[in-house]
Design a protein around this motif. Structure first.
Motif, PDB file in Angstrom:
ATOM      1  N   GLY A  30      -9.129   1.015  -5.417  1.00 29.47           N
ATOM      2  CA  GLY A  30      -8.740  -0.245  -4.775  1.00 29.47           C
ATOM      3  C   GLY A  30      -8.777  -1.433  -5.718  1.00 29.47           C
ATOM      4  N   MET A  79     -14.085  -7.181   1.971  1.00 29.61           N
ATOM      5  CA  MET A  79     -13.436  -8.252   2.718  1.00 29.61           C
ATOM      6  C   MET A  79     -12.701  -7.732   3.943  1.00 29.61           C
ATOM      7  N   SER A  80     -11.864  -6.728   3.816  1.00 23.51           N
ATOM      8  CA  SER A  80     -10.948  -6.382   4.900  1.00 23.51           C
ATOM      9  C   SER A  80     -11.597  -5.493   5.949  1.00 23.51           C
ATOM     10  N   HIS A  86       0.744  -1.263   0.000  1.00 18.31           N
ATOM     11  CA  HIS A  86       0.000   0.000   0.000  1.00 18.31           C
ATOM     12  C   HIS A  86       0.769   1.305   0.000  1.00 18.31           C
ATOM     13  N   LYS A  94     -10.473  -2.733   6.743  1.00 18.31           N
ATOM     14  CA  LYS A  94     -10.446  -1.394   6.146  1.00 18.31           C
ATOM     15  C   LYS A  94     -11.726  -1.154   5.350  1.00 18.31           C
ATOM     16  N   CYS A 117      -2.947  -6.507   3.242  1.00 19.40           N
ATOM     17  CA  CYS A 117      -3.519  -7.298   2.144  1.00 19.40           C
ATOM     18  C   CYS A 117      -2.486  -8.133   1.404  1.00 19.40           C
ATOM     19  N   GLY A 138     -13.372  -1.236  -2.722  1.00 18.91           N
ATOM     20  CA  GLY A 138     -13.237  -2.479  -1.966  1.00 18.91           C
ATOM     21  C   GLY A 138     -12.570  -3.593  -2.715  1.00 18.91           C
ATOM     22  N   CYS A 139     -12.645  -4.724  -2.072  1.00 16.95           N
ATOM     23  CA  CYS A 139     -11.716  -5.841  -2.229  1.00 16.95           C
ATOM     24  C   CYS A 139     -12.203  -6.882  -3.229  1.00 16.95           C
ATOM     25  N   ASN A 140     -11.472  -7.990  -3.188  1.00 19.01           N
ATOM     26  CA  ASN A 140     -11.922  -9.278  -3.717  1.00 19.01           C
ATOM     27  C   ASN A 140     -12.241 -10.160  -2.512  1.00 19.01           C
ATOM     28  N   CYS A 169      -2.358  -5.029  -6.046  1.00 17.40           N
ATOM     29  CA  CYS A 169      -3.197  -4.379  -5.027  1.00 17.40           C
ATOM     30  C   CYS A 169      -2.981  -2.858  -5.058  1.00 17.40           C
ATOM     31  N   CYS A 170      -2.961  -2.242  -3.880  1.00 16.45           N
ATOM     32  CA  CYS A 170      -2.993  -0.772  -3.876  1.00 16.45           C
ATOM     33  C   CYS A 170      -1.641  -0.125  -4.138  1.00 16.45           C
ATOM     34  N   CYS A 230      -7.195   2.261  -2.282  1.00 17.51           N
ATOM     35  CA  CYS A 230      -8.270   2.353  -1.288  1.00 17.51           C
ATOM     36  C   CYS A 230      -8.206   3.661  -0.507  1.00 17.51           C
TER      37      CYS A 230
HETATM   38  O1  BF8 Z   1      -6.639  -1.250   0.407  1.00 21.80           O
HETATM   39  S1  BF8 Z   1      -9.310  -3.122  -1.901  1.00 21.80           S
HETATM   40  S2  BF8 Z   1      -8.159  -6.162  -0.833  1.00 21.80           S
HETATM   41  S3  BF8 Z   1      -5.598  -4.166  -1.516  1.00 21.80           S
HETATM   42  S4  BF8 Z   1      -8.446  -3.564   1.466  1.00 21.80           S
HETATM   43 FE1  BF8 Z   1      -6.898  -4.810   0.246  1.00 21.80          FE
HETATM   44 FE2  BF8 Z   1      -9.389  -4.516  -0.209  1.00 21.80          FE
HETATM   45 FE3  BF8 Z   1      -7.644  -4.598  -2.152  1.00 21.80          FE
HETATM   46 FE4  BF8 Z   1      -5.887  -2.093  -1.018  1.00 21.80          FE
HETATM   47 NI1  BF8 Z   1      -8.339  -1.921  -0.094  1.00 21.80          NI
END
Ligand code: BF8
Ligand code: SF4
Length: 636
Positions: A477, A562-563, A262, A565, A335, A447-449, A296-297, A528
């Protein structure tokens, strides 16, 4: 799509086969091995907050209805949820603190690897925060902006809300949040208070617990705003750039280095140093030199600022190593799958951890500190060049999946493009087109996977349906990663999928901005942490119309959240007034009180609410309905 990997990304299908052949488990195999997942945990009714536990509530009402201390399902669910918001806030705010501390030292000329690359941005930020700029050199301004930023982690006066939140939202929204007593005064204190009040024998009122969590979610937003804006000042504010995405960006004749995680403090310097080490890579036999790719980020950050190709998003990060041509993966924070060490050990790939607080089994640790950033980056690039010479040519599987991606739509870039149409009043073309209905509304994908659903699938289905119905689409993200990989961040996608009126607007703006065609169907706003960019655009529109954010035809969607965050982001999105869709079922449904608060009660308090809908097609309809409802309320 491939059933064993449950992804609609063609590269995932291709490389999952390679994983199966080599007998290397991936995230999807581990997901299958975890079935059936624990029902108590899924409902959020399991508590491990003290060592009298674990306690769990029988969801069917027959077994125990209270934990040993007497906490009921509502208290347990609320505490678990609030702690997730605190963790999310901690993640983004640590990232922000790291950047702010670095900027303070840049201001004093103590860090040779870093500069203020975007002085105009720093000056704008300083003005917004009330830091004097007139006649001052950029160094002292940077120092003062960073110091004022760090006040948001230090201030003990709870009547004084964090500088970064009050300077980032419409006044009406700030007044509303203040009246509800959810404005954070200090990011760290807010996180600590959530931990304290959710400890054994403290706050047991579920609504009060969740409101405490909400203050944490707004602290997350605060950390995000400052991380984004200071990063722009130090590394440059993104502007449109054409690049590529998906695992096909990993090249046979290059030393391939993936930056995963990140924080741009590390990945920026890797990019800088790699440029100076091309000859060394060529001398080692890599005729195309060094190829930095993103995951990812970290990937999103360097993609937007430098056009670095994006290899993949969260769920397929292991597959980058399975190409057999990734020479190093450099990771920092968040992540990063702990499985990477095991996968890397099956190949020549060097996995390099860099942050002393984030180490992993199977990795080589190269401790990163800003004062030695260049040296550290050089060591890492050298490790990658060495690893390149150890590749096993028989195991190289270069993916054919690669898409064009036009990215780099910071708030400044969006407003800059609009200014080409109306230099005196850049927002006018956007506002006019929203008012006349050519653009029905705006949707932010974030958001995530998540292994609970088909990778990237929900993003694709919902976005195409919204675009067809003339909704302007933004993304950050891993959602942005999905769109980039699938070729939806292109003018071609606009032509293929956007409704007629949206297409006309995107074409007019794209052509005026010199892109030679329409803007892409989905605008990539960043990582993100950069979700604050979308809020900046929304705030500008709201201020111009003299309304609050919850009145705008603006929605958010995280089909694969998912996370922790993402829990924090989704929550602040609701608190800023947005109907916010999540496509994965959150771990709160064991409490009717908490579920009702998030999906209904929040609407009365904040104007925003959660929509939980795993079916993408139905989710798109609900989001369109929410947009039309807001338009009607505005008389549009
Ligand atoms: O901050 S989108 S899986 S990589 S939490 Fe993680 Fe989710 Fe991807 Fe980036 Ni955001
Ligand atoms: Fe059980 Fe209460 Fe301890 Fe939670 S805090 S583990 S419900 S006794």
């Amino acid at each position: 799509s491939c059933t064993s990997c449950n992804s609609c990304d063609p590269a995932a299908a291709e490389l999952c086969t390679a994983a199966a052949e080599a007998d290397i488990p991936t995230v999807w195999d581990r997901y299958a091995a975890q079935q059936p997942q624990c029902g108590f945990g899924s409902l959020g009714v399991c508590c491990r907050i003290c060592w009298k536990g674990p306690c769990r509530i029988d969801p069917f009402g027959k077994g125990p209805q209270r934990g040993i201390c007497g906490a009921d399902r509502d208290t347990i669910v609320a505490r678990n949820l609030s702690r997730m918001m605190a963790a999310g806030a901690a993640g983004h705010s640590e990232h922000g603190r790291h950047i702010a501390l670095a900027m303070q030292r840049v201001g004093h000329n103590e860090l040779p690897a870093y500069q203020i690359r975007d002085e105009a941005k720093l000056t704008a930020v300083a003005k917004r925060l009330g830091v004097p700029t007139e006649g001052r050199a950029i160094g002292p301004i940077a120092y003062d902006v960073a110091t004022l930023t760090l006040e948001d982690y230090r201030n003990q006066d709870h009547h004084h809300a964090c500088n970064w939140i009050t300077s980032s939202l419409p006044k009406k929204r700030i007044d509303k949040l203040r009246a509800l007593d959810v404005l954070p005064h200090n990011i760290d204190a807010t996180v600590a208070q959530i931990m304290a009040r959710t400890s054994v024998g403290c706050d047991a009122d579920p609504t009060n617990v969740v409101l405490g969590g909400i203050k944490g979610a707004l602290a997350d937003f605060t950390g995000m705003c400052l991380a984004t804006e200071l990063s722009d000042a130090m590394f440059g504010t993104p502007q449109p750039v054409v690049t590529t995405a998906n695992l096909g960006v990993i090249r046979k004749d290059s030393v391939n280095i993936a930056v995963n995680g990140h924080n741009p403090l590390l990945s920026e310097v890797i990019c800088d140093v790699a440029r100076t080490m091309q000859d060394k890579a060529k001398a080692a036999g890599a005729k195309d030199g060094i190829n930095i790719v993103g995951i990812c980020c970290s990937g999103n950050e360097v993609m937007l600022r430098h056009g670095v190709p994006l290899a993949t998003n969260y769920l397929s990060q292991e597959l980058a190593i399975l190409t057999g041509a990734l020479d190093a993966m450099v990771v920092d924070v968040q992540c990063i799958m702990p499985s990477l060490g095991e996968v890397a050990e099956c190949f020549h790939t060097r996995l390099v951890t860099t942050m002393d607080e984030n180490k992993m089994p199977g990795a080589t640790h190269v401790s990163f500190h800003e004062e030695h950033a260049e040296e550290t980056a050089r060591t890492i690039v050298e490790m990658a060049i060495d690893a390149f010479t150890l590749r096993d040519p028989k195991r190289i599987r270069i993916s054919s999946a690669v898409s064009k991606a036009v990215v780099g739509f910071s708030a400044e870039a969006v407003i800059g493009a609009l200014a080409k149409i109306d230099p005196d009043d850049p927002l006018k073309p956007l506002v006019d087109n929203i008012v006349n209905g050519n653009i029905r509304g705006i949707a932010l994908f974030a958001g995530c996977n998540n292994t609970q659903s088909m990778q990237d699938g929900g993003f694709q289905t919902i976005a195409k349906k919204l675009a067809k119905n003339n909704v302007l689409l933004l993304a950050t993200g891993c959602g942005a990663g999905a769109f980039a990989k699938l070729g939806l961040m292109t003018p071609e996608a606009t032509n293929a999928y956007a409704g007629d009126t949206l297409k006309a607007v995107l074409t007019a703006v794209g052509e005026a901005a010199g892109l030679g065609g329409p803007l892409p169907m989905v605008l990539h706003m960043g990582s993100c942490v950069d979700n604050s960019r979308a809020v900046a655009v929304a705030t500008a529109i709201a201020d111009r119309l003299g309304v609050d954010l919850h009145e705008l035809p603006l929605v958010a969607s995280a089909p694969e959240a998912m996370s922790e965050k993402a829990v924090a982001i989704g929550t602040w999105s609701v608190c800023l007034g947005l109907p916010t869709h999540i496509g994965t079922v959150p771990q709160v449904t064991g409490s009717a009180v908490v579920t009702d608060l998030l999906t209904r009660g929040a609407g009365d308090l904040f104007g925003g609410y959660f929509i939980v809908e795993p079916n993408p097609d139905a989710a798109a309809d609900t989001l369109l309905g929410a947009i039309e409802e807001r338009r009607r309320a505005l008389g549009l």
